[in-house]
Design a protein around this motif. Sequence first.
Motif, PDB file in Angstrom:
ATOM      1  N   ARG A  50       0.944  -1.253   0.065  1.00 35.77           N
ATOM      2  CA  ARG A  50       0.172   0.082  -0.035  1.00 35.77           C
ATOM      3  C   ARG A  50       0.735   1.164   0.188  1.00 35.77           C
ATOM      4  O   ARG A  50       0.850   2.224   0.762  1.00 35.77           O
ATOM      5  N   ARG A  51       1.821   1.111  -1.037  1.00 35.15           N
ATOM      6  CA  ARG A  51       2.799   2.469  -1.101  1.00 35.15           C
ATOM      7  C   ARG A  51       2.205   3.444  -2.017  1.00 35.15           C
ATOM      8  O   ARG A  51       1.946   3.087  -3.123  1.00 35.15           O
ATOM      9  N   PRO A  52       2.338   4.721  -1.688  1.00 34.98           N
ATOM     10  CA  PRO A  52       2.004   5.607  -2.555  1.00 34.98           C
ATOM     11  C   PRO A  52       2.823   5.458  -4.064  1.00 34.98           C
ATOM     12  O   PRO A  52       4.136   5.128  -3.839  1.00 34.98           O
ATOM     13  N   ASP A  54       4.039   7.983  -5.877  1.00 32.81           N
ATOM     14  CA  ASP A  54       5.026   8.949  -5.994  1.00 32.81           C
ATOM     15  C   ASP A  54       6.277   8.258  -5.125  1.00 32.81           C
ATOM     16  O   ASP A  54       6.965   9.504  -5.149  1.00 32.81           O
ATOM     17  N   ASN A  55       6.360   7.380  -4.710  1.00 34.80           N
ATOM     18  CA  ASN A  55       7.545   7.075  -4.024  1.00 34.80           C
ATOM     19  C   ASN A  55       8.507   6.080  -4.568  1.00 34.80           C
ATOM     20  O   ASN A  55       8.160   4.678  -4.789  1.00 34.80           O
ATOM     21  N   PRO A  56       9.633   6.606  -5.035  1.00 34.76           N
ATOM     22  CA  PRO A  56      10.411   5.586  -5.959  1.00 34.76           C
ATOM     23  C   PRO A  56      11.051   4.300  -5.328  1.00 34.76           C
ATOM     24  O   PRO A  56      11.220   4.471  -4.089  1.00 34.76           O
ATOM     25  N   ASP A 109      13.418  10.962 -13.609  1.00 36.67           N
ATOM     26  CA  ASP A 109      14.304  10.446 -14.647  1.00 36.67           C
ATOM     27  C   ASP A 109      15.658  10.107 -14.025  1.00 36.67           C
ATOM     28  O   ASP A 109      16.528   9.957 -14.541  1.00 36.67           O
ATOM     29  N   THR A 110      15.552   9.843 -12.715  1.00 43.68           N
ATOM     30  CA  THR A 110      16.696   9.445 -12.091  1.00 43.68           C
ATOM     31  C   THR A 110      16.328   7.749 -11.505  1.00 43.68           C
ATOM     32  O   THR A 110      15.328   7.652 -11.250  1.00 43.68           O
ATOM     33  N   VAL A 111      17.253   7.087 -11.029  1.00 43.38           N
ATOM     34  CA  VAL A 111      16.875   5.826 -10.468  1.00 43.38           C
ATOM     35  C   VAL A 111      18.150   5.498  -9.219  1.00 43.38           C
ATOM     36  O   VAL A 111      19.558   5.883  -9.503  1.00 43.38           O
ATOM     37  N   ALA A 134      13.590  -2.760  -4.995  1.00 44.05           N
ATOM     38  CA  ALA A 134      12.777  -3.280  -3.845  1.00 44.05           C
ATOM     39  C   ALA A 134      13.075  -1.973  -2.824  1.00 44.05           C
ATOM     40  O   ALA A 134      13.858  -1.427  -2.728  1.00 44.05           O
ATOM     41  N   PRO A 135      11.633  -1.703  -2.299  1.00 44.40           N
ATOM     42  CA  PRO A 135      11.651  -0.906  -1.078  1.00 44.40           C
ATOM     43  C   PRO A 135      11.601  -1.769   0.192  1.00 44.40           C
ATOM     44  O   PRO A 135      12.010  -2.968  -0.104  1.00 44.40           O
ATOM     45  N   SER A 136      11.789  -1.166   1.430  1.00 46.49           N
ATOM     46  CA  SER A 136      11.682  -2.135   2.435  1.00 46.49           C
ATOM     47  C   SER A 136      10.290  -2.839   2.651  1.00 46.49           C
ATOM     48  O   SER A 136       9.384  -2.401   1.942  1.00 46.49           O
ATOM     49  N   ALA A 137      10.382  -4.219   2.911  1.00 50.64           N
ATOM     50  CA  ALA A 137       9.113  -4.954   2.861  1.00 50.64           C
ATOM     51  C   ALA A 137       8.302  -5.068   4.036  1.00 50.64           C
ATOM     52  O   ALA A 137       7.935  -5.842   4.777  1.00 50.64           O
ATOM     53  N   LEU A 187      20.577  12.576   0.652  1.00 46.67           N
ATOM     54  CA  LEU A 187      18.987  12.676   0.814  1.00 46.67           C
ATOM     55  C   LEU A 187      18.621  11.970   1.837  1.00 46.67           C
ATOM     56  O   LEU A 187      17.522  12.319   2.627  1.00 46.67           O
ATOM     57  N   ARG A 188      19.023  10.866   2.540  1.00 38.93           N
ATOM     58  CA  ARG A 188      18.657  10.165   3.491  1.00 38.93           C
ATOM     59  C   ARG A 188      20.180   9.595   4.073  1.00 38.93           C
ATOM     60  O   ARG A 188      20.723   8.865   3.623  1.00 38.93           O
ATOM     61  N   ALA A 189      20.029   9.785   5.592  1.00 39.69           N
ATOM     62  CA  ALA A 189      21.164   9.396   6.357  1.00 39.69           C
ATOM     63  C   ALA A 189      21.044   7.764   6.618  1.00 39.69           C
ATOM     64  O   ALA A 189      20.003   7.300   6.544  1.00 39.69           O
ATOM     65  N   GLY A 215      13.282  16.769  -3.555  1.00 37.44           N
ATOM     66  CA  GLY A 215      14.573  15.961  -3.855  1.00 37.44           C
ATOM     67  C   GLY A 215      14.202  14.486  -3.879  1.00 37.44           C
ATOM     68  O   GLY A 215      14.698  13.970  -4.721  1.00 37.44           O
ATOM     69  N   SER A 216      13.829  13.845  -2.612  1.00 35.44           N
ATOM     70  CA  SER A 216      13.360  12.676  -2.822  1.00 35.44           C
ATOM     71  C   SER A 216      11.950  12.439  -2.310  1.00 35.44           C
ATOM     72  O   SER A 216      11.645  12.407  -1.002  1.00 35.44           O
ATOM     73  N   PRO A 217      11.057  12.103  -3.048  1.00 32.87           N
ATOM     74  CA  PRO A 217       9.682  12.189  -3.006  1.00 32.87           C
ATOM     75  C   PRO A 217       9.349  11.261  -1.783  1.00 32.87           C
ATOM     76  O   PRO A 217       8.277  11.578  -1.152  1.00 32.87           O
TER      77      PRO A 217
HETATM   78  P1  AMP Z   1      12.583   2.429   1.064  1.00 30.25           P
HETATM   79  O1  AMP Z   1      13.538   1.390   0.329  1.00 30.25           O
HETATM   80  O2  AMP Z   1      11.375   1.704   1.279  1.00 30.25           O
HETATM   81  O3  AMP Z   1      13.434   2.991   2.066  1.00 30.25           O
HETATM   82  O4  AMP Z   1      12.287   3.392  -0.276  1.00 30.25           O
HETATM   83  C1  AMP Z   1      13.380   4.018  -1.077  1.00 30.25           C
HETATM   84  C2  AMP Z   1      13.856   5.468  -0.799  1.00 30.25           C
HETATM   85  O5  AMP Z   1      14.829   5.776  -1.559  1.00 30.25           O
HETATM   86  C3  AMP Z   1      12.572   6.390  -1.336  1.00 30.25           C
HETATM   87  O6  AMP Z   1      11.696   6.692  -0.424  1.00 30.25           O
HETATM   88  C4  AMP Z   1      13.334   7.557  -1.445  1.00 30.25           C
HETATM   89  O7  AMP Z   1      13.668   8.370  -0.531  1.00 30.25           O
HETATM   90  C5  AMP Z   1      14.667   7.201  -1.856  1.00 30.25           C
HETATM   91  N1  AMP Z   1      14.788   7.080  -3.468  1.00 30.25           N
HETATM   92  C6  AMP Z   1      14.833   5.984  -4.349  1.00 30.25           C
HETATM   93  N2  AMP Z   1      15.122   6.244  -5.476  1.00 30.25           N
HETATM   94  C7  AMP Z   1      15.338   7.560  -5.625  1.00 30.25           C
HETATM   95  C8  AMP Z   1      15.232   8.552  -6.644  1.00 30.25           C
HETATM   96  N3  AMP Z   1      15.348   7.999  -8.151  1.00 30.25           N
HETATM   97  N4  AMP Z   1      15.541   9.972  -6.392  1.00 30.25           N
HETATM   98  C9  AMP Z   1      15.402   9.933  -5.078  1.00 30.25           C
HETATM   99  N5  AMP Z   1      15.221   9.383  -4.081  1.00 30.25           N
HETATM  100  C10 AMP Z   1      15.160   8.226  -4.275  1.00 30.25           C
END
Ligand code: AMP
Length: 316
Positions: A50-52, A54-56, A109-111, A134-137, A187-189, A215-217
């Motif tokens: 149930r991830r939005p 707009d969260n990459p 346009d970034t990964v 993969a995002p966090s599970a 962007l994230r520590a 910068g990091s949705p």
């Molecule tokens: P999670 O793996 O659940 O911690 O989510 C990945 C996180 O990495 C996202 O919420 C963003 O904060 C960051 N992230 C991933 N891809 C990008 C990108 N192309 N640009 C900026 N931040 C990103």
Amino acid sequence: MKTALTTSPLKAARFILAGEVVAFPTETVYGLGANVFAPEAIAKIFAAKRRPADNPLIAHIADLSQLASLITHLPSAAHKFIDAFFPGPLTLVLPKSAVVPGIATAGLDTVGVRMPRHPTAHAFLEACGVPIVAPSANVSGRPSPTTWQAVRDDLDGFISCILRGEQTKVGLESTVVDCTVDAPVLLRAGAISLEDLRAIVPAIRLRTVDESEAGSPGLKHRHYAPSARVVVVAHPSDAVPTRDAAYIGLEAPSPIQAKTFKRLMMCDSVDEYAHALFRFFRQCDADRVEVIYCQAVEETGIGLALMDRIARAARR
Ligand code: AMP
Ligand code: MG
């Protein structure tokens, strides 16, 4: 859907090749993976969590040969970070190639690319033979899973397979650095600290307030939060001990206070605190704790990441 449990990276990889999603251990937290080139499989990640939209997602690679297909070119700072920290808990945001589907990167346009160091993650990625986004599970918004049981608690019945491993070593998500701009931006520590990064590329800087959401949705979404209220305290004596409260920190409350808390965790180091935090949050929720007091630590090394996660969890 029945969720298969396995310790075999090969069996887990077969689900990926069949277009399914698989949770797998890494050194940071458990990830929920799909083939980066399979938009329908990626859609299953967003649905299960149930991830939005707009969260990459972060693309995980087994080795550097898998990097070329994901990006248009490698900025020089990224080259230096790769030499210094890959494989490891560092995600680099890079210019995306056209073959990476927009659903993976929330239309950016970034990964984000990372090469995990964890042996099981590596074996799984190698068996998949393609980069795995993969995002966090976890269910979106909840604390990231640091054990396979936490993955099961959140996603049992919604994903095809869990690749079982130990409790994750770092316990917090990867450091994320934007390398698409002249001076890289943190962007994230995470466990690769600002100090570590600065030693390799001195020009790296922190996000400005304006950049923090644009910068990091993903950063704008509520994150890492247990059901209990999280309160940051400077000292254990600032916490109010009750039968509905819990405490985690480096310093111990007085013996009398300690007896009153429902749950208590003392950590010997900031590393141990980071390792324990998300599991502690989940244990507190299982115990129906109402308030979790978290002792603040100095914002250096992994302390910056730890305080970031605690502050986000405390935000309502
Ligand atoms: P999670 O793996 O659940 O911690 O989510 C990945 C996180 O990495 C996202 O919420 C963003 O904060 C960051 N992230 C991933 N891809 C990008 C990108 N192309 N640009 C900026 N931040 C990103
Ligand atoms: Mg997450």
